[in-house]
Design a protein around this motif. Structure first.
Motif, PDB file in Angstrom:
ATOM      1  N   TYR A 275      -7.399   7.331   3.792  1.00 31.59           N
ATOM      2  CA  TYR A 275      -6.108   6.657   3.900  1.00 31.59           C
ATOM      3  C   TYR A 275      -5.167   6.932   2.717  1.00 31.59           C
ATOM      4  O   TYR A 275      -3.978   7.153   2.916  1.00 31.59           O
ATOM      5  CB  TYR A 275      -6.321   5.149   4.063  1.00 31.59           C
ATOM      6  CG  TYR A 275      -7.134   4.822   5.284  1.00 31.59           C
ATOM      7  CD1 TYR A 275      -6.590   4.948   6.552  1.00 31.59           C
ATOM      8  CD2 TYR A 275      -8.465   4.433   5.172  1.00 31.59           C
ATOM      9  CE1 TYR A 275      -7.346   4.677   7.682  1.00 31.59           C
ATOM     10  CE2 TYR A 275      -9.232   4.164   6.295  1.00 31.59           C
ATOM     11  CZ  TYR A 275      -8.669   4.289   7.545  1.00 31.59           C
ATOM     12  OH  TYR A 275      -9.424   4.042   8.665  1.00 31.59           O
ATOM     13  N   VAL A 276      -5.695   6.894   1.491  1.00 32.54           N
ATOM     14  CA  VAL A 276      -4.832   7.091   0.333  1.00 32.54           C
ATOM     15  C   VAL A 276      -4.367   8.543   0.219  1.00 32.54           C
ATOM     16  O   VAL A 276      -3.177   8.813   0.012  1.00 32.54           O
ATOM     17  CB  VAL A 276      -5.556   6.650  -0.951  1.00 32.54           C
ATOM     18  CG1 VAL A 276      -4.731   7.016  -2.185  1.00 32.54           C
ATOM     19  CG2 VAL A 276      -5.819   5.147  -0.910  1.00 32.54           C
TER      20      VAL A 276
ATOM     21  N   PHE B 174       0.838  -1.201   0.000  1.00 35.24           N
ATOM     22  CA  PHE B 174       0.000   0.000   0.000  1.00 35.24           C
ATOM     23  C   PHE B 174       0.875   1.254   0.000  1.00 35.24           C
ATOM     24  O   PHE B 174       0.621   2.212  -0.746  1.00 35.24           O
ATOM     25  CB  PHE B 174      -0.911  -0.022   1.227  1.00 35.24           C
ATOM     26  CG  PHE B 174      -1.688   1.242   1.445  1.00 35.24           C
ATOM     27  CD1 PHE B 174      -2.755   1.567   0.629  1.00 35.24           C
ATOM     28  CD2 PHE B 174      -1.363   2.108   2.485  1.00 35.24           C
ATOM     29  CE1 PHE B 174      -3.482   2.740   0.828  1.00 35.24           C
ATOM     30  CE2 PHE B 174      -2.079   3.270   2.698  1.00 35.24           C
ATOM     31  CZ  PHE B 174      -3.140   3.591   1.866  1.00 35.24           C
TER      32      PHE B 174
ATOM     33  N   VAL C 190      -0.484   9.762  -0.221  1.00 35.62           N
ATOM     34  CA  VAL C 190      -0.128  10.305  -1.533  1.00 35.62           C
ATOM     35  C   VAL C 190       0.360  11.751  -1.401  1.00 35.62           C
ATOM     36  O   VAL C 190       1.323  12.160  -2.063  1.00 35.62           O
ATOM     37  CB  VAL C 190      -1.333  10.217  -2.488  1.00 35.62           C
ATOM     38  CG1 VAL C 190      -1.081  11.031  -3.754  1.00 35.62           C
ATOM     39  CG2 VAL C 190      -1.616   8.766  -2.852  1.00 35.62           C
TER      40      VAL C 190
ATOM     41  N   CYS D 176       0.967   4.039  -3.062  1.00 33.40           N
ATOM     42  CA  CYS D 176       0.642   5.445  -2.794  1.00 33.40           C
ATOM     43  C   CYS D 176       1.843   6.339  -3.085  1.00 33.40           C
ATOM     44  O   CYS D 176       1.688   7.459  -3.589  1.00 33.40           O
ATOM     45  CB  CYS D 176       0.198   5.618  -1.344  1.00 33.40           C
ATOM     46  SG  CYS D 176      -1.411   4.900  -0.967  1.00 33.40           S
TER      47      CYS D 176
ATOM     48  N   LEU E 158     -10.129   6.107  -0.165  1.00 37.48           N
ATOM     49  CA  LEU E 158      -9.282   7.041  -0.890  1.00 37.48           C
ATOM     50  C   LEU E 158      -9.094   8.341  -0.120  1.00 37.48           C
ATOM     51  O   LEU E 158      -7.987   8.886  -0.049  1.00 37.48           O
ATOM     52  CB  LEU E 158      -9.877   7.327  -2.274  1.00 37.48           C
ATOM     53  CG  LEU E 158      -9.836   6.167  -3.277  1.00 37.48           C
ATOM     54  CD1 LEU E 158     -10.619   6.527  -4.534  1.00 37.48           C
ATOM     55  CD2 LEU E 158      -8.394   5.812  -3.638  1.00 37.48           C
TER      56      LEU E 158
END
Length: 460
Positions: free
Chosen positions: A340-341, A18, A345, A22, A337
């Motif tokens: 967490y993403v 993960f 990112v 990212c 998204l």
């Protein structure tokens, strides 16, 4: 429910994958021509922003199901038995107050039992509970060694097999409830066919400082978003304190998971995968203490972030299977998204900015997410509500709420990095509750007394 070392290794591998994905998404736009580097962020901001706006604004103009008065208790449908359950460790400051609050609840005699699991307390909690048992026949006390394992989940599983009521109300030791909460909550849950209901969490000490005020805004924001997600065919989640659970449904999913950092979030996904619906009730709320210092907040939020991400790793295959509807999958995708993403990112984007000496590329996505969060905070705090007054909305308080939410852009990447690189040590180190002294506690004593590890399966 427990997992061995191989499960822990799989979680680390998933966290590493993960993190790598990212990181690539955050850095890759820096390799694009200047005119195209913002396209990914603008696309995400448009798609996810539209979904989030729909979740927030439509609910602001729509009468929520949780605002509908619950059906009155009827002689034709006798009240159900309710077991209130509390896992307590070193709670001498608040345990007596909690027992008296439960004693004040309006519910037929003989149908309400309070179970307190003394989880190896080292303070005066056992003596206080013994005294309280002499005055309150509805109080049952179970004890287990401090090193029994399983944290809060282990304590709750200990009492689960002894319960006889239809409903189990899980509370933290600092919880405060209105006297009519069961008269409104239980009929609403039964009329709606819910397997579980989460009460809105309200901060009892919101006026103490700016940090507690910001946490009060966050709780209103969370409840507002949860209702919007549910109304749009999405998913609602449990929050630990103030969760009403069907005993039958809980037994169906195997009880509480003793190998999770956050028992409530893990249980939410297991209910979801079994088709057991979770509702959210705005009023009446459950009150609790907010942490007073940044170090305490940092430790608490590390645990929340780890538990939240861990459940996606553990139940990922089921979440993309045919067991969920399209609306539920869409909701979970957008939530994943944004929650967490995006923070990971955004951190990778900053790294890319430094190393490539180019302008940041993810700022449209981040700005839209924070702006919509501010809108949800303002909408939630202006909503009529029972319990402690919500913070008044003005440009300063709205700005404070948005600035406060930025801490997730630090917590999520840091926790993801730890999950990917470090072996997990499962411990239970509780949040300190100070009761009447919560507004003037010593900052050094407010920190969760730990060795630096996130709290294991304690209250959220």
């Amino acid at each position: 429910m427990a997992a061995g070392g191989s499960d822990s290794d799989r979680r680390r591998a998933k966290a590493a994958l993960f993190l790598a994905c990212c990181g690539l998404v955050g850095i890759a736009p820096h390799w694009l021509p200047p005119g195209r580097s913002l396209v990914p962020a603008i696309t995400l901001a448009t798609l996810l922003g539209g979904y989030s706006l729909r979740t927030v604004l439509l609910q602001a103009f729509r009468r929520s199901g949780s605002d509908t008065p619950p059906p009155p208790l009827s002689s034709a449908a006798p009240p159900s038995a309710v077991d209130v359950v509390v896992a307590a460790r070193d709670e001498q400051a608040v345990i007596a107050r909690l027992v008296e609050r439960i004693a004040a609840l309006r519910w037929p005699e003989g149908l309400l039992t309070l179970w307190v699991v003394d989880d190896g307390s080292d303070d005066r909690t056992p003596e206080l509970l013994a005294e309280l048992q002499g005055r309150h026949p509805f109080l049952r006390v179970l004890r287990r060694p401090r090193d029994a394992g399983g944290g809060k989940s282990g304590a709750l599983n200990l009492v689960l097999q002894q319960l006889g009521g239809r409903w189990m109300l899980v509370l933290d030791a600092d919880a405060d409830l209105q006297s009519d909460v069961l008269e409104r909550l239980v009929p609403w849950a039964e009329a709606g066919g819910w397997a579980a209901v989460q009460l809105r969490k309200a901060v009892a000490n919101a006026q103490t400082n700016l940090l507690t005020s910001a946490q009060a805004m966050e709780m209103a924001f969370d409840a507002m978003i949860q209702e919007g997600r549910l109304a749009n065919g999405g998913v609602a989640e449990l929050r630990g304190n103030g969760q009403l659970l069907s005993r039958e449904a809980l037994l169906k999913v195997g009880g509480f998971n003793e190998d999770t950092v956050t028992d409530d979030l893990d249980l939410s996904f297991r209910f979801l995968l079994e088709g057991l619906p979770i509702g959210v009730l705005w009023d009446p709320p459950v009150q609790e203490e907010a942490v007073l210092t940044l170090p305490a907040l940092w430790r608490q939020r590390q645990r929340w972030a780890e538990g939240g991400l861990q459940r996606f790793f553990d139940y990922g295959p089921g979440l993309v299977s045919g067991r969920l509807t399209f609306s539920q999958k869409l909701d979970l995708t957008c939530f994943f998204l944004l929650q967490y993403v995006l923070p990971v990112v955004a951190s990778a984007d900053l790294v890319g900015t430094v190393f490539t000496r180019t302008a940041p590329t993810m700022w449209p996505f981040s700005i839209v997410a924070l702006a919509l969060s501010g809108l949800a905070i303002a909408t939630g705090c202006r909503r009529p509500s029972e319990g402690p007054p919500l913070p008044a909305m003005n440009p300063f308080s709205a700005g404070l709420g948005i600035l406060y939410l930025v801490h997730w852009f630090v917590v999520i990447p840091w926790v993801t990095l730890k999950m990917a690189l470090l072996p997990k040590k499962l411990v239970w180190v509780k949040t300190l509750h100070l009761g009447e002294d919560s507004g003037s506690q010593d900052p050094e004593h407010n920190e969760e007394q730990a060795d630096g590890e996130p709290e294991f399966a304690a209250e959220t």
